[in-house]
Write an enzyme that holds these catalytic residues in place. Structure first.
Site, short mmCIF file in Angstrom:
data_model
loop_
_atom_site.label_atom_id
_atom_site.label_comp_id
_atom_site.label_asym_id
_atom_site.label_seq_id
_atom_site.Cartn_x
_atom_site.Cartn_y
_atom_site.Cartn_z
N TYR A 178 0.94 -1.27 -0.06
CA TYR A 178 -0.03 -0.05 -0.04
C TYR A 178 0.95 1.29 0.01
CZ TYR A 178 -3.27 3.49 1.81
OH TYR A 178 -3.77 4.69 2.40
N ALA B 149 8.75 -3.03 3.91
CA ALA B 149 8.51 -4.46 3.96
C ALA B 149 8.13 -5.05 5.28
CB ALA B 149 9.35 -5.11 3.14
N TYR C 228 4.43 -6.03 17.40
CA TYR C 228 4.36 -5.15 16.21
C TYR C 228 5.08 -3.93 16.57
CZ TYR C 228 3.37 -1.74 12.67
OH TYR C 228 3.28 -0.71 11.90
N ILE D 275 -18.04 -1.05 14.94
CA ILE D 275 -17.28 0.15 15.84
C ILE D 275 -16.95 -0.86 17.06
CG2 ILE D 275 -17.54 2.28 17.25
CD1 ILE D 275 -19.35 3.19 15.44
N ARG E 239 -8.49 8.93 16.00
CA ARG E 239 -6.99 8.59 15.47
C ARG E 239 -6.90 9.76 14.61
NH1 ARG E 239 -7.04 5.50 18.68
NH2 ARG E 239 -6.59 3.40 18.79
N ARG F 53 -11.63 -3.48 20.80
CA ARG F 53 -10.51 -4.57 20.45
C ARG F 53 -9.34 -4.38 21.26
NH1 ARG F 53 -8.29 -2.99 14.37
NH2 ARG F 53 -7.57 -1.32 15.70
N ASP G 9 -6.19 -1.18 21.81
CA ASP G 9 -6.46 0.02 21.30
C ASP G 9 -6.57 1.42 22.10
OD1 ASP G 9 -6.93 -0.34 18.34
OD2 ASP G 9 -8.96 -0.73 18.57
N1 UFG Z 1 -11.83 0.09 14.01
C1 UFG Z 1 -13.25 -0.08 14.33
N2 UFG Z 1 -13.81 -1.28 13.59
C2 UFG Z 1 -13.01 -1.74 12.38
C3 UFG Z 1 -11.62 -1.46 12.52
C4 UFG Z 1 -11.04 -0.50 13.22
O1 UFG Z 1 -13.87 0.51 15.03
O2 UFG Z 1 -13.55 -2.62 11.93
C5 UFG Z 1 -11.23 1.18 14.92
C6 UFG Z 1 -10.05 0.87 15.85
O3 UFG Z 1 -10.70 0.23 16.98
C7 UFG Z 1 -9.40 2.09 15.78
C8 UFG Z 1 -9.76 2.84 14.96
O4 UFG Z 1 -10.70 2.14 14.12
O5 UFG Z 1 -9.88 2.63 17.07
C9 UFG Z 1 -8.55 2.71 13.67
O6 UFG Z 1 -8.21 1.41 13.46
P1 UFG Z 1 -7.22 0.88 12.44
O7 UFG Z 1 -7.01 -0.66 12.61
O8 UFG Z 1 -7.66 1.41 11.00
O9 UFG Z 1 -5.85 1.58 12.83
P2 UFG Z 1 -5.03 1.43 14.09
O10 UFG Z 1 -5.07 2.83 14.59
O11 UFG Z 1 -5.32 0.49 15.03
O12 UFG Z 1 -3.67 1.13 13.48
C10 UFG Z 1 -2.89 1.94 12.86
C11 UFG Z 1 -2.03 1.26 11.75
C12 UFG Z 1 -1.25 0.43 12.26
C13 UFG Z 1 -0.50 0.80 13.65
C14 UFG Z 1 -1.25 1.61 14.63
C15 UFG Z 1 -0.41 2.02 15.51
O13 UFG Z 1 -2.84 0.94 10.94
O14 UFG Z 1 -0.50 -0.43 11.48
O15 UFG Z 1 -1.97 2.55 13.70
O16 UFG Z 1 0.63 2.97 14.96
F1 UFG Z 1 0.18 -0.14 14.25
#
Ligand code: UFG
Length: 326
Positions: A11, A73, A140, A206, A220, A281, A284
């Site tokens: 990506y 990568a 990670y 959510i 975020r 989740r 988070d």
């Molecule tokens: N979320 C939902 N429903 C979903 C998916 C996500 O509510 O189906 C929420 C998550 O709980 C979080 C937010 O949406 O609160 C964002 O989630 P993402 O998975 O899109 O992104 P993250 O913040 O968890 O992760 C990002 C990067 C990761 C990295 C992380 C911390 O994608 O690779 O930030 O830096 F590890």
């Protein structure tokens, strides 16, 4: 410049390759296609191989005189890293070290590293600047921090200069519609919401509505993929000019809740879709927002796609095009 982009079929890597190629750099892509897609490589020369394979690297570095290496990568699933940490330490740490050793051996001195907000762990204050304590809470995040430490040591010992780019939430797609976000399985919020909007997915879940935020959902800092790539180009130029290693937190400095992202996606797409509230989740944090003052000052980085609607519009275009291509 001649630049090796490791993970250039993924990506972020594929968007970076496009930006470098359009800026007239000579780009070679190394990707084992474990997560990337061959058809995402629209520019440059693709070499299919693993960054942990010294033979592949020796051949690559002997045949090309690279000015810099950019590394995209890594495996990125937080949840998977908890269940299968070996996979993360092997690829994200050990294989990265193999790559760095090849650079040292072949005297390539400039390295740009995809790092993450996950190196900070649970925020002690927000927005998060570069001085925030680093306490990753999952393998990670730890794997990325280990590489950051390794890079400090490789700079001191071997003079390998590096810039660590700590992404907050990368999102959006190539505004020209050529590239976009494709993970399998998809776990990121924006593409999942848009798949619900396009009917590819039954609903968007959510993960928790009981956080200490205005609407109870996690906040975020979403930053457009092209703006992130632009920061990499600026960081490379600066590193070559100053001869100094650096690290930057990259975000827009504005937080949006999961609910706000859903509302914006409904507006942009003109589609209504089912939203289901489920439990939190694991792992988070409630709020993750970047303080990117340093990148703005030192790199003169000015995000162009800094409106949430614009980020979602580009991602929505990619989702619609994806359906047409199917
Ligand atoms: N979320 C939902 N429903 C979903 C998916 C996500 O509510 O189906 C929420 C998550 O709980 C979080 C937010 O949406 O609160 C964002 O989630 P993402 O998975 O899109 O992104 P993250 O913040 O968890 O992760 C990002 C990067 C990761 C990295 C992380 C911390 O994608 O690779 O930030 O830096 F590890």
């Amino acid at each position: 410049m001649k630049i090796l982009v490791v993970g250039g079929a993924g990506y972020i890597g594929s968007h970076m390759v496009k930006q470098l190629a359009l800026s007239n750099h000579d780009v070679v892509i190394l990707d084992n296609l474990s997560c990337g897609y061959q058809d995402a490589v629209k520019y440059g020369e693709l070499v299919i191989g693993d960054m942990g394979d010294t033979k592949v690297l020796d051949r690559l570095f002997s045949n090309n005189k690279f000015d810099a290496v950019m590394h995209f990568a890594a495996f990125i699933e937080v949840g998977e890293s908890v269940i299968n940490p070996g996979k993360y330490y092997h690829n994200n740490v050990s294989n990265t070290q193999v790559l760095l050793d090849a650079m040292v051996k072949h005297d390539v001195k400039h390295f740009i590293f995809s790092s993450t907000a996950a190196i900070f762990g649970e925020p002690q204050y927000t927005p998060i600047d570069e001085n925030h304590p680093q306490n990753p809470i999952n393998p990670y995040g730890r794997s990325k921090l280990m590489v950051e430490h390794m890079l400090e040591d490789y700079d001191n010992a071997y003079g390998l200069k590096s810039t660590c780019m700590r992404y907050f939430n990368a999102a959006g797609a190539d505004p020209e519609g050529e590239l976009g976000e494709r993970h399998n399985p998809e776990s990121h919020l924006v593409p999942l919401i848009l798949q619900a909007a396009s009917g590819r997915r039954e609903d968007i879940k959510i993960f928790g509505q009981d956080y200490a935020t205005d609407d109870g959902t996690c906040v975020r800092d979403y930053v457009h993929i092209n703006d992130l790539c632009e920061a990499h180009s600026l960081a490379l130029t600066r590193m070559q000019k100053t001869g100094n290693s650096a690290r930057y937190n990259l975000g827009n400095g504005k937080g949006f809740s999961v609910q706000q992202v859903i509302d914006s996606a409904k507006q942009v797409s003109g589609k209504d879709f089912k939203v289901t509230i489920t439990k939190r989740r694991a792992g988070d944090p409630a709020v993750l927002v970047a303080d990117s003052t340093l990148a703005r000052q030192e790199l003169n980085w000015q995000p162009k796609f800094d409106q949430l609607e614009t980020i979602i519009e580009t991602a929505w275009q990619w989702e619609i095009d994806f359906l047409v291509r199917q």
